[in-house]
Scaffold this motif. Structure first.
Motif, PDB file in Angstrom:
ATOM      1  N   SER A 120     -47.078  66.806  69.235  1.00  0.00           N
ATOM      2  CA  SER A 120     -46.162  67.663  68.467  1.00  0.00           C
ATOM      3  C   SER A 120     -46.280  69.128  68.879  1.00  0.00           C
ATOM      4  O   SER A 120     -45.285  69.858  68.885  1.00  0.00           O
ATOM      5  CB  SER A 120     -46.421  67.499  66.969  1.00  0.00           C
ATOM      6  OG  SER A 120     -47.746  67.887  66.675  1.00  0.00           O
ATOM      7  N   GLU A 156     -44.633  54.065  63.894  1.00  0.00           N
ATOM      8  CA  GLU A 156     -44.558  55.291  63.084  1.00  0.00           C
ATOM      9  C   GLU A 156     -44.877  56.568  63.866  1.00  0.00           C
ATOM     10  O   GLU A 156     -44.140  57.552  63.765  1.00  0.00           O
ATOM     11  CB  GLU A 156     -45.494  55.175  61.876  1.00  0.00           C
ATOM     12  CG  GLU A 156     -45.018  54.216  60.789  1.00  0.00           C
ATOM     13  CD  GLU A 156     -43.799  54.738  60.033  1.00  0.00           C
ATOM     14  OE1 GLU A 156     -43.470  55.935  60.172  1.00  0.00           O
ATOM     15  OE2 GLU A 156     -43.165  53.928  59.332  1.00  0.00           O
ATOM     16  N   PRO A 157     -45.987  56.603  64.654  1.00  0.00           N
ATOM     17  CA  PRO A 157     -46.271  57.856  65.374  1.00  0.00           C
ATOM     18  C   PRO A 157     -45.118  58.256  66.307  1.00  0.00           C
ATOM     19  O   PRO A 157     -44.784  59.441  66.428  1.00  0.00           O
ATOM     20  CB  PRO A 157     -47.546  57.530  66.158  1.00  0.00           C
ATOM     21  CG  PRO A 157     -48.186  56.413  65.394  1.00  0.00           C
ATOM     22  CD  PRO A 157     -47.045  55.599  64.854  1.00  0.00           C
ATOM     23  N   LEU A 159     -41.949  57.441  65.869  1.00  0.00           N
ATOM     24  CA  LEU A 159     -40.852  57.882  65.004  1.00  0.00           C
ATOM     25  C   LEU A 159     -41.044  59.342  64.590  1.00  0.00           C
ATOM     26  O   LEU A 159     -40.115  60.152  64.670  1.00  0.00           O
ATOM     27  CB  LEU A 159     -40.783  56.983  63.759  1.00  0.00           C
ATOM     28  CG  LEU A 159     -39.805  57.463  62.676  1.00  0.00           C
ATOM     29  CD1 LEU A 159     -38.365  57.457  63.181  1.00  0.00           C
ATOM     30  CD2 LEU A 159     -39.936  56.600  61.411  1.00  0.00           C
ATOM     31  N   ARG A 160     -42.269  59.674  64.150  1.00  0.00           N
ATOM     32  CA  ARG A 160     -42.522  61.051  63.696  1.00  0.00           C
ATOM     33  C   ARG A 160     -42.272  62.054  64.816  1.00  0.00           C
ATOM     34  O   ARG A 160     -41.695  63.121  64.597  1.00  0.00           O
ATOM     35  CB  ARG A 160     -43.959  61.182  63.186  1.00  0.00           C
ATOM     36  CG  ARG A 160     -44.158  60.554  61.805  1.00  0.00           C
ATOM     37  CD  ARG A 160     -45.461  61.035  61.163  1.00  0.00           C
ATOM     38  NE  ARG A 160     -46.642  60.626  61.926  1.00  0.00           N
ATOM     39  CZ  ARG A 160     -47.237  59.430  61.799  1.00  0.00           C
ATOM     40  NH1 ARG A 160     -46.769  58.538  60.943  1.00  0.00           N
ATOM     41  NH2 ARG A 160     -48.298  59.141  62.519  1.00  0.00           N
ATOM     42  N   LEU A 161     -42.683  61.704  66.034  1.00  0.00           N
ATOM     43  CA  LEU A 161     -42.477  62.642  67.141  1.00  0.00           C
ATOM     44  C   LEU A 161     -40.989  62.741  67.485  1.00  0.00           C
ATOM     45  O   LEU A 161     -40.482  63.840  67.779  1.00  0.00           O
ATOM     46  CB  LEU A 161     -43.298  62.219  68.366  1.00  0.00           C
ATOM     47  CG  LEU A 161     -43.509  63.312  69.408  1.00  0.00           C
ATOM     48  CD1 LEU A 161     -44.275  64.499  68.822  1.00  0.00           C
ATOM     49  CD2 LEU A 161     -44.263  62.778  70.620  1.00  0.00           C
ATOM     50  N   GLN A 163     -38.594  62.437  65.397  1.00  0.00           N
ATOM     51  CA  GLN A 163     -38.013  63.275  64.339  1.00  0.00           C
ATOM     52  C   GLN A 163     -38.284  64.755  64.616  1.00  0.00           C
ATOM     53  O   GLN A 163     -37.407  65.600  64.430  1.00  0.00           O
ATOM     54  CB  GLN A 163     -38.590  62.861  62.977  1.00  0.00           C
ATOM     55  CG  GLN A 163     -38.044  61.516  62.500  1.00  0.00           C
ATOM     56  CD  GLN A 163     -38.784  60.958  61.284  1.00  0.00           C
ATOM     57  OE1 GLN A 163     -39.995  61.145  61.148  1.00  0.00           O
ATOM     58  NE2 GLN A 163     -38.054  60.248  60.419  1.00  0.00           N
ATOM     59  N   ALA A 164     -39.494  65.055  65.068  1.00  0.00           N
ATOM     60  CA  ALA A 164     -39.830  66.455  65.381  1.00  0.00           C
ATOM     61  C   ALA A 164     -38.929  66.982  66.503  1.00  0.00           C
ATOM     62  O   ALA A 164     -38.474  68.135  66.461  1.00  0.00           O
ATOM     63  CB  ALA A 164     -41.304  66.562  65.782  1.00  0.00           C
ATOM     64  N   THR A 206     -40.444  50.042  67.730  1.00  0.00           N
ATOM     65  CA  THR A 206     -40.166  51.477  67.637  1.00  0.00           C
ATOM     66  C   THR A 206     -38.668  51.746  67.503  1.00  0.00           C
ATOM     67  O   THR A 206     -38.248  52.576  66.683  1.00  0.00           O
ATOM     68  CB  THR A 206     -40.751  52.190  68.879  1.00  0.00           C
ATOM     69  OG1 THR A 206     -42.107  51.779  69.048  1.00  0.00           O
ATOM     70  CG2 THR A 206     -40.673  53.694  68.732  1.00  0.00           C
TER      71      THR A 206
END
Lengths: 372, 372
Positions: A120, A156-157, A159-161, A163-164, A206
């Motif tokens: 991130s 999830e990891p 997905l979060r990246l 989204q960032a 993913t």
């Protein structure tokens, strides 16, 4: 790049001084055709990895046969490709540090450029570099599908990246980098198939999360020469990054290739070398050592000389063991197949391109040494 | 040589982009001093091997400290040295083929040049090249003293070849090349000592025959960093060809160095690299792979970061295994000691020369890639 020219156009192979990196153009073009034919009627794009060849002349020929662009590992490699006329480059790797990010963003003004991320903080730095340059950068999330090198964990990891990236004003989420590098040299077809099935499951996990989160995943990219047909038929990959298929090498030749639908690529890349010493009937020494043919994946292989085995490399010597009555006089030249094509190419400034026994062209390896 | 400059003079190390080849000038100079001191009051000359550094700036510094010239492995390497101002080069290797012999003879008009031979046909070709160029060439007979690479057998075969050289109108017999390459990385001091004792016996057998035949043998040359003190005290060698002592590497560091009188050379050469990915607490990935640090003799070693081990190299990635709670963030830089200095140097265009934490100079690696 040195001013030295290893050969002149029209020269017969016998006159090319050694060591030299020889490209058999007919074999090379047959490999391009085989790849083409194997992907015909499949809705998958080819984006060959240019780290294998480091040569815009080759990249442009790949694009003439339908490749959508190339991959690179480093910004400097991508710069060499864009300088050579390649309009579309994916840096299939993370780019870290302000100087490189500046160059990356500047390059995005000259060509279609995408890059990978798995951190991130790096996404923030990419956004800032894109802002400063006034560009919008395509960023893919690299996920670890079994190579255990770079990449966030799938799910999830990832997905979060994503989204960032999607939230970053100067970045665009451009898909998933999902290269299973550890599968490429598994020797048995079934092992490679199983590894790619596992990778595909991780990609699907993913992409389903991304879909649920309404983040469009326009591209899943990966694959290498060892496995690309499995990714091609998977239904989850959109782009293939195979690189070595144009040349092949000893390491890839050790793979079993019995799968129907997977073409047999042939060796097109050779190190041309001279026997410089014949100290005993059982030993010859050639002038191509580990500075002429990388030994990271094993010794080169002697071709067209039955009974000769390359058994030991030092900096500038290759020791051949000769079994039986091998004729090889001091001054005679022979061809070696490199153990690993990519780092061997990186030792030379030119391909000496041969057709019908004569030098047809010298292609500069303009991204030689482009590690930064 | 590419136009890329990896650093600017005065730049702090932290700002040098990666991967870069870093030379710690203080450590390098201490190694020069140690070699000097270890040979003080001994009637033996130092002729360091330039294949390790490929850099006239370094060759000239070695000569300022008393080296009589350098060795090279290839004519192109020797050309780069002479172009850079080195007046005396021994090509400690066979040179085969008309184009190379022409260049060799031409070079002998510009500097003091000697070359090795282990084949009577090659001696004839050397004589012809020297005649055509109007020079008299110094030729040494290479004898096999245990490395089992090039070289005629010691004794009668060496005598016959020396006679052939002495009879050649345009050649001068200039001594024996007797390098025991296989001894350099024997790990135990006693193994190395024994191997050099065996080599010395083979040299003596040959020099006695030469003496009986009234052929003056003005020079016996050989030795490497691993064994040079044994050759130095042998009474049979006149010249030492050690090269790696200026840099050291992981492979040489694996040798035991308990012998009194053998200095401990220190690591002065490093690959400067960036952590580009931190996917898990136990794993980091750096941007220096096998195109930035040659792995032919094993992996590079991480320095100044306890608990980090470089375990796997791919083209442009190095995987570090982190044991315990190692702090290493994406973007942080660290130093690696190359597994093998010679082929690692061959991957770069410049040394980034550091002193007191700042870039003092960039030295071009002008013989990079000079394999022909």
């Amino acid at each position: 790049m040195s001013a030295y020219r290893p050969a002149e156009i029209g020269m017969p192979l016998a006159d090319v001084d050694t060591p030299a990196l020889i490209l058999d153009l007919d074999a090379f073009e047959r490999n391009l055709d085989r790849m083409d034919a194997s992907l015909k009627d499949r809705s998958i794009r080819l984006r060959p990895h240019a780290k294998s060849h480091k040569c815009p002349e080759i990249a442009l020929r790949q694009m003439q046969r339908g490749a959508v662009g190339v991959c690179c590992q480093k910004v400097s490699e991508a710069e060499a490709m864009v300088d050579g006329g390649v309009p579309d480059v994916l840096i299939a790797n993370e780019v870290v540090g302000v100087p490189k990010l500046r160059r990356l963003a500047a390059l995005a003004k000259r060509a279609r450029i995408a890059v990978c991320a798995d951190d991130s903080g790096n996404v923030t730095a990419l956004d800032e570099a894109a802002r400063a340059a006034g560009v919008k950068l395509d960023v893919l999330v690299e996920i670890n599908v079994g190579a255990n090198r770079c990449g966030v964990a799938p799910g999830e990891p990832a997905l979060r990246l994503a989204q960032a990236i999607a939230r970053s004003r100067n970045l665009r989420f451009a898909g998933l980098q999902a290269y299973q590098g550890a599968a490429q040299h598994l020797r048995k077809v079934e092992e490679r198939r199983a590894a790619i099935e596992d990778a595909c499951a991780l990609v699907r996990e993913t992409t389903e999360l991304l879909e649920d989160a309404r983040i469009a995943c326009e591209r899943v990219t990966g694959a290498g020469t060892g496995t690309y047909m499995f990714e091609a038929v998977s239904g989850v990959y959109h782009e293939l990054q195979a690189g070595s298929y144009i040349f092949m090498d000893v390491d890839y030749a050790r793979n079993e290739w019995t799968e129907s639908g997977v073409p047999r690529f042939e060796h097109s890349l050779f190190v041309w070398t001279t026997a410089m010493s014949r100290p005993t009937p059982e030993r010859a020494v050639v002038d191509a050592g580990l500075k002429a043919s990388s030994v990271d994946s094993g010794m080169p292989r002697v071709v067209e000389l039955e009974g000769a085995e390359y058994v030991k490399a030092s900096d500038e010597h290759g020791v051949l063991r000769l079994n039986g009555n091998v004729r090889l006089a001091v001054g005679e030249k022979l061809k070696l197949i490199p153990g690993h094509c990519d780092p061997t190419v990186n030792l030379y400034d030119h391909y000496v391109c041969m057709r019908d026994g004569r030098v047809e062209a010298l292609w500069p390896i303009s991204a030689r040494g482009a590690v930064w």
